[in-house]
Design a protein around this motif. Structure first.
Motif, PDB file in Angstrom:
ATOM      1  N   VAL A   1      61.102  36.128  47.137  1.00 61.63           N
ATOM      2  CA  VAL A   1      60.559  35.108  46.176  1.00 61.63           C
ATOM      3  C   VAL A   1      59.605  35.783  44.854  1.00 61.63           C
ATOM      4  O   VAL A   1      58.911  36.051  45.720  1.00 61.63           O
ATOM      5  N   GLN A   2      59.444  35.904  43.935  1.00 63.06           N
ATOM      6  CA  GLN A   2      58.380  36.341  42.785  1.00 63.06           C
ATOM      7  C   GLN A   2      57.335  35.453  43.475  1.00 63.06           C
ATOM      8  O   GLN A   2      55.609  35.971  44.039  1.00 63.06           O
ATOM      9  N   HIS A   3      57.471  34.185  42.552  1.00 67.18           N
ATOM     10  CA  HIS A   3      56.554  33.157  43.440  1.00 67.18           C
ATOM     11  C   HIS A   3      56.658  32.459  44.189  1.00 67.18           C
ATOM     12  O   HIS A   3      57.290  31.681  44.165  1.00 67.18           O
ATOM     13  N   LEU A   4      55.514  32.353  44.930  1.00 66.60           N
ATOM     14  CA  LEU A   4      55.220  31.041  46.017  1.00 66.60           C
ATOM     15  C   LEU A   4      55.549  29.884  45.681  1.00 66.60           C
ATOM     16  O   LEU A   4      56.463  28.635  46.337  1.00 66.60           O
ATOM     17  N   ASP A   5      55.020  29.499  44.263  1.00 69.43           N
ATOM     18  CA  ASP A   5      54.991  28.022  43.566  1.00 69.43           C
ATOM     19  C   ASP A   5      55.867  27.511  43.516  1.00 69.43           C
ATOM     20  O   ASP A   5      56.522  26.271  43.850  1.00 69.43           O
ATOM     21  N   SER A   6      57.322  28.651  43.456  1.00 63.23           N
ATOM     22  CA  SER A   6      58.922  27.860  43.419  1.00 63.23           C
ATOM     23  C   SER A   6      59.232  27.318  45.072  1.00 63.23           C
ATOM     24  O   SER A   6      60.847  26.656  45.017  1.00 63.23           O
ATOM     25  N   ALA A   7      58.394  27.665  45.919  1.00 61.99           N
ATOM     26  CA  ALA A   7      59.467  27.691  47.135  1.00 61.99           C
ATOM     27  C   ALA A   7      59.723  26.016  47.411  1.00 61.99           C
ATOM     28  O   ALA A   7      58.616  25.257  46.808  1.00 61.99           O
ATOM     29  N   ALA A   8      60.516  25.986  48.243  1.00 68.18           N
ATOM     30  CA  ALA A   8      61.071  24.312  48.247  1.00 68.18           C
ATOM     31  C   ALA A   8      60.933  23.264  49.276  1.00 68.18           C
ATOM     32  O   ALA A   8      59.564  22.893  49.281  1.00 68.18           O
ATOM     33  N   ASN A   9      61.241  24.109  50.814  1.00 64.39           N
ATOM     34  CA  ASN A   9      60.701  23.351  51.840  1.00 64.39           C
ATOM     35  C   ASN A   9      59.696  23.815  52.866  1.00 64.39           C
ATOM     36  O   ASN A   9      59.004  23.520  53.181  1.00 64.39           O
ATOM     37  N   ALA A  10      60.187  24.847  52.535  1.00 64.17           N
ATOM     38  CA  ALA A  10      58.725  25.655  53.955  1.00 64.17           C
ATOM     39  C   ALA A  10      58.711  27.363  53.295  1.00 64.17           C
ATOM     40  O   ALA A  10      59.376  27.957  52.443  1.00 64.17           O
ATOM     41  N   VAL A  11      57.357  27.693  53.245  1.00 68.03           N
ATOM     42  CA  VAL A  11      56.779  29.210  53.023  1.00 68.03           C
ATOM     43  C   VAL A  11      56.199  29.683  53.787  1.00 68.03           C
ATOM     44  O   VAL A  11      55.942  28.741  55.053  1.00 68.03           O
ATOM     45  N   ALA A  12      56.307  30.846  53.866  1.00 64.30           N
ATOM     46  CA  ALA A  12      55.260  32.111  54.875  1.00 64.30           C
ATOM     47  C   ALA A  12      54.205  32.667  54.085  1.00 64.30           C
ATOM     48  O   ALA A  12      54.756  33.358  52.836  1.00 64.30           O
ATOM     49  N   ALA A  13      53.250  32.555  54.280  1.00 67.25           N
ATOM     50  CA  ALA A  13      52.270  32.914  53.860  1.00 67.25           C
ATOM     51  C   ALA A  13      50.679  32.785  54.440  1.00 67.25           C
ATOM     52  O   ALA A  13      51.042  32.613  55.268  1.00 67.25           O
ATOM     53  N   PRO A  14      49.718  33.237  54.278  1.00 69.01           N
ATOM     54  CA  PRO A  14      48.119  33.515  54.148  1.00 69.01           C
ATOM     55  C   PRO A  14      48.126  32.036  54.708  1.00 69.01           C
ATOM     56  O   PRO A  14      48.506  31.237  53.275  1.00 69.01           O
ATOM     57  N   GLU A  15      46.697  31.517  55.486  1.00 71.99           N
ATOM     58  CA  GLU A  15      47.122  30.033  55.952  1.00 71.99           C
ATOM     59  C   GLU A  15      46.173  29.433  54.522  1.00 71.99           C
ATOM     60  O   GLU A  15      46.470  28.361  54.155  1.00 71.99           O
ATOM     61  N   TRP A  16      45.356  30.353  54.045  1.00 68.60           N
ATOM     62  CA  TRP A  16      43.967  29.889  52.770  1.00 68.60           C
ATOM     63  C   TRP A  16      45.303  29.552  52.010  1.00 68.60           C
ATOM     64  O   TRP A  16      45.533  28.190  51.547  1.00 68.60           O
ATOM     65  N   GLN A  17      45.966  29.973  52.192  1.00 65.51           N
ATOM     66  CA  GLN A  17      47.075  30.236  50.572  1.00 65.51           C
ATOM     67  C   GLN A  17      48.233  29.052  50.671  1.00 65.51           C
ATOM     68  O   GLN A  17      48.449  28.133  49.811  1.00 65.51           O
ATOM     69  N   ILE A  18      48.784  28.762  51.974  1.00 67.40           N
ATOM     70  CA  ILE A  18      50.104  27.905  52.337  1.00 67.40           C
ATOM     71  C   ILE A  18      48.946  26.464  51.936  1.00 67.40           C
ATOM     72  O   ILE A  18      49.452  25.391  51.323  1.00 67.40           O
TER      73      ILE A  18
END
Lengths: 315, 228
Positions: free
Chosen positions: B159-176
C-alpha cells in the motif's frame, strides 16, 4: 603373510613426566589462544593490524595441535598395516601447518600493502561499555595487550620441555609464542598510530606482522620438508648436526670384534632410527656379537630406537 | 612513585585529546562548517521546503549547535555522497542508513545509535495469529519488507500509506504502536541505524557517536513527531 612389525617405543619414565607436563601446557596454550582470538575478533573492527594478529594467533594453534597429535600417535604401537608405526603422522600435520602459515603470511602482506597503497583508513567508532563511552581503539589496545602476555609466559615454559623431549613441534610452538610479543608491539604501535592520526600506522603494523608470519612459515616449511626427506638428524633448532650418529659410530667401532662401523640415522619425530653397518673382524659367534651391538645401540641414548645392525664385509 | 603518577596522568590527559583526525575534520567543524550529505528517506530524512526535515537533520542541527557550527546541506544519492566522503568533501552523510551498508569499509560508521525492529502488528481487538502463514499484511509498497513477508509465507499487501491497513501491518515497532496496532513477536528485520563520516576521522567519529548516544532516548519521539 605377516610383516616384520617394529617394536613399540617407550619413553624413559622421567621423560614421560615431562611429556605429560608439556601436554598440559599445550592444552592451556590452545585455551589461551582461543580466548585471545575471541578478544581480538570481537574488537578488531576494520583494523588491518588486528586482523593480522588474529590470523597469527589462529596459526599458532597449529604447532600446539601438531604436538598433541604427535603425543597421541606416539603411544600407538606399530601394527600389520603400518609396520613402521604412526610417528610420521605428525610430520604431515606439521607440513600442512607450515604451508598454511606461509600462505597466510603472503596473503596478509599483499593485503596490507594493498591497503596502504589504496590509502584505506581504519575508522574506529566509540561505543558504550557498562554505560561508559569509550573510543573502541582503547578497547582494541587492551585486547592486544592481553594477547601478548600469555604466549610469552607459555613459550618460556615450553622451550625447556621441547629441548628435553627433542620435540620439534613443541619447539616451533615455543618459538612462535616467544615471537608473539613482537607482533604484539607492532599491533600496539599500529593502534597508537591510529589514535595519533597516523592512518598508515595500521597497515604498516599489519605488514610487519605478516613478514613475521612469513618468516615463521618459511622456517617451518624448511624443517618439515627436511624431516620428510630424512635429513640427517639435527639439534632442536635444526641448525647443528646431532652428534648422536657419530657417537654411536664410535661406540660400535670400539667393540673389540668390530673392525669398522658406519651409522646412518633419521628422525622419526623425537626418535632416532636407522642402520648401523659393522665390519666384523671375523665371523666367530657373529649372531651373538650382533645382539651385543644391538644392545649397545638401543641403550646408548634414550632416543635411539629400532636400529638395524647390518654386518658387511667392507664399507 | 612520583614518575609513575606523572606518567599515569600523562597517559590520561593524552587519552582525552586522542584519537586525532588525520584530516582535522572535528577542528574544522568546530570552526563553523559542517557539510552534510542528505539522502531522502522519510521519516529519517525528509525533503520539504528549504530546510531538510526528519529525525536525522534534527539530530544534526542539535549536534552542530553544540559544536558551534552551521550545517550546509547537500541533497544527493548514496553512491555520490559516499564517494564525496571518501575524498573528504563531505563531513557527514545521513539518510536512515543502517549497518548493513556496503560502504562499510570505505567510510567511518558510527556504532548503531537506534535499533529499529520491523515487526508484524495486528489490531488491538484481533486475536494474535499463531503464524504468518497465509496472513494478509499491509506493507509499504516498493520496500524490502514485502519480500521478507513472502519468504515467511505471509501474503503481503503493498500500500502507499499504512494508515489504510485493515487487519495486520508490517512496519517498524515504533510506527506500529503509532498507527494504533499491537506488535506481535514476528520480527522480519532489524535495522541498526548509523551515520557515516569520512574514513579514519576518528576524533570526529567519536564525537558524533558520543552525541548520538546521549540522544538515544530522543530518537523515537523525533520519529513519531515526523510521522504526525
Amino acid at each position: 603373510m605377516t610383516t616384520a612389525v617394529a617394536p613399540p617405543y617407550h619413553l624413559p619414565a622421567q621423560k614421560e613426566q615431562s611429556l605429560e607436563r608439556a601436554r598440559r601446557i599445550a592444552w592451556i596454550s590452545i585455551f589461551a589462544i582461543l580466548t585471545i582470538m575471541t578478544a581480538i575478533g570481537l574488537t578488531m573492527g576494520t583494523s588491518a593490524a588486528m586482523k593480522a594478529m588474529w590470523i597469527e594467533d589462529s596459526l599458532s594453534l597449529v604447532p600446539n595441535a601438531a604436538f598433541l597429535v604427535g603425543v597421541h600417535f606416539r603411544n600407538k604401537s606399530p601394527d600389520e598395516k603400518f609396520p613402521y608405526g604412526y610417528r610420521r603422522a605428525v610430520l604431515i600435520a606439521f607440513l600442512a601447518g607450515a604451508v598454511t602459515l606461509f600462505g597466510f603470511g603472503v596473503y596478509l602482506l599483499g593485503d596490507s600493502v594493498a591497503k596502504f597503497l589504496a590509502s584505506e583508513r581504519p575508522s574506529i567508532p566509540s561505543g558504550a561499555i557498562f554505560g561508559h563511552r569509550v573510543w573502541m581503539g582503547w578497547v582494541m589496545l587492551a585486547a592486544v595487550v592481553y594477547g601478548v602476555i600469555p604466549p610469552v609466559i607459555l613459550g618460556k615454559m615450553k622451550q625447556p620441555l621441547a629441548r628435553e623431549l627433542y620435540d620439534k613441534a613443541l619447539e616451533t610452538s615455543a618459538t612462535l609464542d616467544k615471537g608473539d610479543w613482537l607482533s604484539g608491539v607492532a599491533g600496539i604501535a599500529g593502534i597508537l598510530g591510529i589514535a595519533y592520526g597516523l592512518w598508515w600506522a595500521d597497515s604498516a603494523a599489519a605488514a610487519l606482522i605478516s613478514i613475521e608470519i612469513i618468516r615463521d612459515g618459511w622456517e617451518d616449511l624448511r624443517n618439515s620438508i627436511a624431516q620428510l626427506m630424512n635429513k640427517r638428524p639435527t639439534d632442536i633448532e635444526g641448525k647443528e648436526p646431532d652428534p648422536t650418529s657419530d657417537e654411536l659410530q664410535h661406540a660400535l667401532a670400539d667393540l673389540d670384534w668390530v673392525a669398522d662401523a658406519r651409522v646412518r640415522l633419521r628422525e622419526d619425530g623425537d626418535v632416532l632410527t636407522g642402520e648401523a653397518f659393522v665390519v666384523p673382524r671375523d665371523e666367530r659367534d657373529l649372531l651373538g656379537h650382533l645382539e651385543e651391538a644391538k644392545r649397545v645401540a638401543d641403550t646408548f641414548e634414550w632416543r635411539l630406537h629400532d636400529i638395524n645392525i647390518v654386518p658387511v664385509r667392507r664399507l | 612513585m612520583r614518575p609513575l603518577i606523572v606518567s599515569i596522568l600523562a597517559v590520561a590527559t593524552a587519552c582525552s585529546s586522542l584519537p586525532r583526525d588525520p584530516e582535522a575534520t572535528l577542528e574544522r567543524v568546530r570552526r563553523g562548517s559542517l557539510r552534510v550529505g542528505l539522502i531522502e528517506n522519510p521519516p529519517w530524512v525528509v525533503r520539504a521546503g528549504s530546510e531538510p526535515q526528519g529525525a536525522e537533520p534534527e539530530l544534526v542541527r542539535r549536534l552542530a549547535a553544540s559544536l558551534g557550527a552551521r550545517p550546509q546541506w547537500f541533497w544527493g544519492g548514496e553512491e555520490q555522497h559516499m564517494q564525496a566522503l571518501e575524498h573528504f568533501e563531505l563531513d557527514l552523510v545521513i539518510g536512515g542508513l543502517d549497518d548493513r551498508d556496503p560502504w562499510k569499509k570505505k567510510a567511518g560508521f558510527t556504532r548503531p545509535y537506534f535499533e529499529e525492529r520491523v515487526l508484524v502488528g495486528v489490531r488491538q481487538a484481533a486475536p494474535f495469529p499463531a503464524s504468518l502463514n497465509g496472513l494478509t499484511v499491509a506493507v509499504k509498497a516498493g520496500g524490502e519488507v514485502a519480500g521478507l513477508l513472502r519468504k515467511k509465507d505471509a501474503n503481503p499487501d503493498p500500500v502507499q500509506h499504512l494508515d489504510s491497513a485493515a487487519n495486520a501491518v508490517a512496519a517498524p515497532e515504533w510506527q506500529i504502536e503509532h498507527l494504533g496496532f499491537v506488535p506481535t513477536r514476528f520480527e522480519l528485520l532489524k535495522r541498526n541505524h548509523v551515520m557515516v563520516t569520512p574514513p579514519g576521522e576518528n576524533a570526529w567519529l567519536r564525537t558524533l557517536g558520543d552525541f548520538l548516544y546521549e540522544q538515544r532516548g530522543e530518537i523515537r519521539g523525533l520519529l513519531e513527531r515526523e510521522a504526525r
